[in-house]
Design a protein around this motif. Structure first.
Motif, mmCIF file in Angstrom:
data_model
loop_
_atom_site.group_PDB
_atom_site.id
_atom_site.type_symbol
_atom_site.label_atom_id
_atom_site.label_comp_id
_atom_site.label_asym_id
_atom_site.label_seq_id
_atom_site.Cartn_x
_atom_site.Cartn_y
_atom_site.Cartn_z
ATOM 1 N N GLY A 94 0.783 -1.224 0.000
ATOM 2 C CA GLY A 94 0.000 0.000 0.000
ATOM 3 C C GLY A 94 0.815 1.274 0.000
ATOM 4 O O GLY A 94 0.243 2.370 -0.098
ATOM 5 N N ASP A 95 2.135 1.167 0.108
ATOM 6 C CA ASP A 95 2.980 2.365 0.039
ATOM 7 C C ASP A 95 2.824 3.044 -1.323
ATOM 8 O O ASP A 95 2.695 2.385 -2.359
ATOM 9 N N LEU A 96 2.859 4.378 -1.319
ATOM 10 C CA LEU A 96 2.850 5.159 -2.557
ATOM 11 C C LEU A 96 4.291 5.585 -2.817
ATOM 12 O O LEU A 96 4.865 6.350 -2.052
ATOM 13 N N LEU A 97 4.861 5.061 -3.878
ATOM 14 C CA LEU A 97 6.268 5.299 -4.194
ATOM 15 C C LEU A 97 6.399 6.130 -5.463
ATOM 16 O O LEU A 97 5.743 5.855 -6.466
ATOM 17 N N THR A 98 7.256 7.145 -5.416
ATOM 18 C CA THR A 98 7.618 7.924 -6.596
ATOM 19 C C THR A 98 9.088 7.692 -6.904
ATOM 20 O O THR A 98 9.947 7.848 -6.038
ATOM 21 N N LEU A 99 9.365 7.300 -8.144
ATOM 22 C CA LEU A 99 10.730 7.170 -8.644
ATOM 23 C C LEU A 99 10.988 8.298 -9.621
ATOM 24 O O LEU A 99 10.222 8.482 -10.574
ATOM 25 N N ASP A 100 12.047 9.049 -9.408
ATOM 26 C CA ASP A 100 12.397 10.197 -10.244
ATOM 27 C C ASP A 100 13.838 10.008 -10.704
ATOM 28 O O ASP A 100 14.744 9.859 -9.893
ATOM 29 N N VAL A 114 7.653 8.733 -12.022
ATOM 30 C CA VAL A 114 6.404 7.973 -12.008
ATOM 31 C C VAL A 114 6.027 7.660 -10.574
ATOM 32 O O VAL A 114 6.882 7.327 -9.745
ATOM 33 N N SER A 115 4.740 7.805 -10.243
ATOM 34 C CA SER A 115 4.214 7.435 -8.932
ATOM 35 C C SER A 115 3.311 6.215 -9.083
ATOM 36 O O SER A 115 2.548 6.117 -10.043
ATOM 37 N N PHE A 116 3.386 5.298 -8.129
ATOM 38 C CA PHE A 116 2.557 4.093 -8.188
ATOM 39 C C PHE A 116 2.423 3.517 -6.780
ATOM 40 O O PHE A 116 3.171 3.882 -5.863
ATOM 41 N N ILE A 117 1.463 2.626 -6.621
ATOM 42 C CA ILE A 117 1.204 2.004 -5.329
ATOM 43 C C ILE A 117 1.822 0.614 -5.317
ATOM 44 O O ILE A 117 1.668 -0.163 -6.257
ATOM 45 N N VAL A 118 2.521 0.312 -4.259
ATOM 46 C CA VAL A 118 3.212 -0.971 -4.107
ATOM 47 C C VAL A 118 2.243 -2.008 -3.544
ATOM 48 O O VAL A 118 1.505 -1.730 -2.591
ATOM 49 N N GLY A 119 2.255 -3.196 -4.122
ATOM 50 C CA GLY A 119 1.420 -4.278 -3.603
ATOM 51 C C GLY A 119 -0.003 -4.231 -4.106
ATOM 52 O O GLY A 119 -0.314 -3.582 -5.112
ATOM 53 N N ASP A 120 -0.893 -4.897 -3.384
ATOM 54 C CA ASP A 120 -2.279 -5.033 -3.848
ATOM 55 C C ASP A 120 -3.271 -4.212 -3.035
ATOM 56 O O ASP A 120 -4.481 -4.271 -3.280
ATOM 57 N N VAL A 121 -2.794 -3.438 -2.063
ATOM 58 C CA VAL A 121 -3.659 -2.500 -1.334
ATOM 59 C C VAL A 121 -3.635 -1.182 -2.084
ATOM 60 O O VAL A 121 -2.568 -0.588 -2.264
ATOM 61 N N ARG A 122 -4.796 -0.729 -2.534
ATOM 62 C CA ARG A 122 -4.840 0.464 -3.387
ATOM 63 C C ARG A 122 -5.808 1.495 -2.797
ATOM 64 O O ARG A 122 -6.987 1.548 -3.168
#
Length: 260
Positions: A94-100, A114-122
């Motif tokens: 469920g973490d929200l991760l941004t990679l720049d 890009v920002s995206f949510i890790v895992g299956d908790v959204r």
């Protein structure tokens, strides 16, 4: 300084953009529950080096940072939104991760995030925030082209973010790129149309809408680099490098699967 690239330099810019897009997509696929941010940094280092490219971050030492950045990618988690310094943290569901990532190849820089949510908790609020920055980025790109002005891009981005209900911070925004990572013109994430520098073919711009869920105020982490939301709320950030062409704007950092 504002650089206008010649056709040969633009070909190099496309190579740099393709590399940045490929690295980000690879890192996104590897960033799963249990992944450590320091491993992401090591993977980025390896891929940059293997491609014969150079990091724009490792020796980066601007006035707003604390000494050289010393890492190869920005990893911003949850309430961190910009300049996230990789550290010993294991990603959770469920973490929200941004990679720049910004890389120089052939003497030309490309920059993307890009920002995206890790895992299956959204969490729905996080999904909505990421989507808003992506829509704002698309609107900014659509507003770019020869003869348009920087204010047209800023207005397009800001309109989407404001309509989605987000406050907009104007301390950090998009920027020109070329032989170096940060150049003029500055591209604020909100502004008035018809104002500012007139776009010309050969100009490279990194457009980067970013928002925080319930504030426009940033605080600097103890590491001297990572910028977080003042309230501890979640954040999102989307970025592409584009080239102004005779016909409009070309996205240089588009992942292969998203290309037309």
């Amino acid at each position: 300084m504002i650089e206008i690239l010649n056709p040969t330099d633009l070909l190099r810019a496309k190579d740099a953009g393709a590399l940045v897009a490929d690295i980000l997509q690879t890192l996104k696929s590897r960033s799963t529950v249990g992944t450590n941010l320091l491993d992401i940094n090591l993977w980025a280092h390896s891929m940059i080096t293997e491609a014969g490219a150079q990091s724009c971050y490792v020796d980066y030492e601007p006035s707003f940072g604390r000494g050289p950045f010393g890492h190869y990618i920005c990893t911003s988690v949850n309430d961190a939104v910009l300049h996230g310094l990789p550290y010993d943290y294991t990603l959770a569901n469920g973490d929200l991760l941004t990679l720049d990532l910004a890389v120089s190849k052939g003497g030309v820089v490309a920059d993307s995030a890009v920002s995206f949510i890790v895992g299956d908790v959204r969490p729905p609020e996080s999904v909505a925030m990421i989507n808003a920055t992506e829509r704002a980025l698309s609107a900014g790109i659509a507003a770019a082209g020869p003869g348009a002005r920087i204010g047209d891009i800023s207005h397009a981005i800001g309109s989407v973010l404001s309509e989605a209900g987000y406050l907009i911070n104007t301390e950090f925004g998009g920027h020109g790129v070329g032989s170096t990572m940060h150049q003029d013109p500055h591209v604020s994430n909100t502004g008035r149309p018809g104002r500012g520098y007139r776009l010309r073919p050969g100009l490279l711009l990194a457009l980067e809408p970013w928002v925080m869920a319930d504030t426009a105020k940033l605080v600097t982490d103890a590491d001297g680099w990572t910028l977080r939301s003042a309230t501890g709320c979640r954040t999102a950030h989307s970025e592409h490098t584009i080239a102004i062409t005779n016909d409009g704007a070309e996205i240089l950092t588009l992942p292969k699967q998203a290309q037309p």
